[in-house]
Design an enzyme around this catalytic site. Structure first.
Site: not given
Ligand code: ARG
Length: 474
Positions: A159, A280, A286, A293
């Site tokens: 979980h 970024s 970044k 992703e």
């Protein structure tokens, strides 16, 4: 001139509307399997020569011309257009341009329906081999990573709440074994689709004395598809491949999700190599896990493609229907996307940095060690449910005291249950010891991890050694 006017023109008085020509063309997607179509035609011509339907000389000439068309396609000097409608017509048109009247003899005893079915199966057989090898490579990369960093202590979750401490190797094996099954699934799909549709004709076979077994053999198929109608109508092999890809992408996607999570500043267990990270346009600091992703995003795409393939066939009267043309783009894309994703995943894992000490001190006293208290009591003869309740009370008490399990002294423990008398709490609650205690078959102990990695290595295909092959030939 449109191929329809050229090759199919007899029945039509007028050319198709330009809009219809564009709408019906599958050329753009078909080019992916142009060489397969040439090979199919060569096998068909050879068979026609062997069976006496054409003379051997005619067959040999057709094969030469077809090989030349294949070269023209590869070189880009022959470019089919929408006016050709599809790759089969384009190649036949070009053949006739080169070979004249002889070229018009090739299309006996076949149809575009069995041609397209054959081309796709040939294409799949090749690409699946590549995909299976890429999956094996990813498993090998994971195995190497386990050998290098597998002893790293991490929290195991259920979980997404801390459950029990485990070793990183255990978690990675949890990713590797599904990939082993993915590879088996792809190989099984490849074996099942290894049947040749060519010679099925439009749907009913042919009155000419063809030899479908020979055609199948020439193309490297295990056998012909038994039934001519099944040969042109069925696409369950495409669906099966897409399903195997979708399942595999699901596995990569959850692995990607984990990398996204593990590379956050909050978890900071891994650092994705610069080669697979992106920056970024506004935030200079970044280092984003875009590759992971994208794998997660592309999984959605492949799952959607499987859906398309399932829906395309579900209401079709069983024979060839033009709807089937719509299956190729999603199928090809599913396989190509899956292959690219597997390879990027391998690269990411190969170059990843793991912070081996990240959780070493953080897990000391963590409530994820509560099961140790219960298991200790069980070893002293307390029933598990009772032990579970006592350990739960200890957790609550520590929480109320504003601490973690390090707050617990031997005296406190004994107040909760006399069986704690004389217990070595420090040893009992050491996170690494807790992981190493789990020596049951498939457990997180290092000995079990080592056993599984050895097994994984056995299951991977042997790396081909070209030198060994050469020695055999001598
Ligand atoms: N371009 C067609 C396809 O992709 C090939 C078969 C066409 N057959 C036909 N009868 N129109 O499915």
């Amino acid at each position: 001139m449109s191929t329809r006017r050229g090759l199919l023109g007899g029945r039509f008085e007028h050319a198709p509307a330009a809009e219809m020509e564009r709408f019906g063309s599958s050329i753009a997607v078909d080019l992916e399997m142009a060489q397969e179509d040439v090979e199919g035609s060569i096998a068909h011509a050879t068979m026609l020569g062997e069976t006496g339907i054409l003379s051997r000389e005619e067959a040999a000439q057709l094969c030469d011309h077809l090989r030349a068309v294949g070269d023209e396609l590869a070189a880009g000097s022959f470019r089919p257009s929408d006016a050709d409608e599809d790759v089969h017509m384009a190649i036949e048109r070009r053949l006739i341009e080169r070979a004249g009247e002889l070229g018009k003899k090739l299309h006996v005893a076949r149809s575009r329906n069995d041609q397209v079915a054959t081309d796709v199966r040939l294409w799949l057989k090749r690409r699946l081999l590549e995909l299976e090898a890429a999956v094996a490579e990813l498993v090998a990369v994971l195995a190497g990573r386990i050998e290098a960093d597998g002893k790293t202590l991490i929290p195991g979750y259920t979980h997404l709440q801390r459950g029990q401490p485990i070793l990183l190797g255990h978690q990675l094996l949890g990713h590797a074994w599904p990939l082993v099954r993915d590879r088996e699934r792809l190989a099984a799909a490849r074996a099942r689709l290894d049947r040749c549709p060519l010679g099925a004709g439009a749907l009913a076979g042919t009155p000419h004395p063809i030899d479908r077994h020979l055609t199948a053999r020439l193309l490297g198929f295990a056998a012909p598809v038994e039934n001519a109608l099944d040969a042109v109508a069925s696409r369950d092999h495409e669906q099966e491949v897409a399903a195997a890809c979708a399942i595999l992408m699901g596995h990569l996607s959850r692995m990607a999700e984990e990398l996204v999570l593990w590379s956050t500043g909050e978890v900071a267990l891994v650092r994705i190599a610069e080669a697979y990270a992106t920056g970024s346009s506004i935030m200079p600091q970044k280092r984003n896990p875009d590759a992971a992703e994208l794998v997660r995003g592309k999984a959605a795409r492949v799952i959607g493609e499987l859906h398309t393939l399932l829906v395309v066939t579900k209401g079709l009267p069983p024979s060839y229907n033009r709807d089937l043309q719509e299956s190729r783009a999603p199928l090809f894309d599913a396989v190509a996307t899956t292959l690219a994703s597997v390879r990027v995943m391998s690269g990411m894992w190969r170059t990843l940095e793991v912070d081996r000490d990240r959780f070493e001190t953080e897990l000391a006293g963590d409530f994820s060690l509560a099961t140790e208290l219960a298991d200790y009591l069980v070893a002293q003869g307390v029933a598990f449910r009772r032990a579970h309740q006592i350990a739960g009370r200890i957790v609550r008490w520590c929480e109320e005291e504003g601490g973690d399990l390090r707050r617990l002294t031997p005296e406190d423990a004994e107040r909760f249950h006399p069986a704690f008398a004389g217990a070595d709490l420090e040893r009992m609650l050491a996170p690494r010891a807790a992981a190493e205690r789990r020596t049951s078959y498939g457990g997180t102990a290092w000995s079990e991890i080592e056993r599984q990695v050895a097994l994984l290595r056995c299951l991977l295909p042997p790396v081909e050694d070209p030198a060994a092959g050469a020695a055999e030939e001598d």
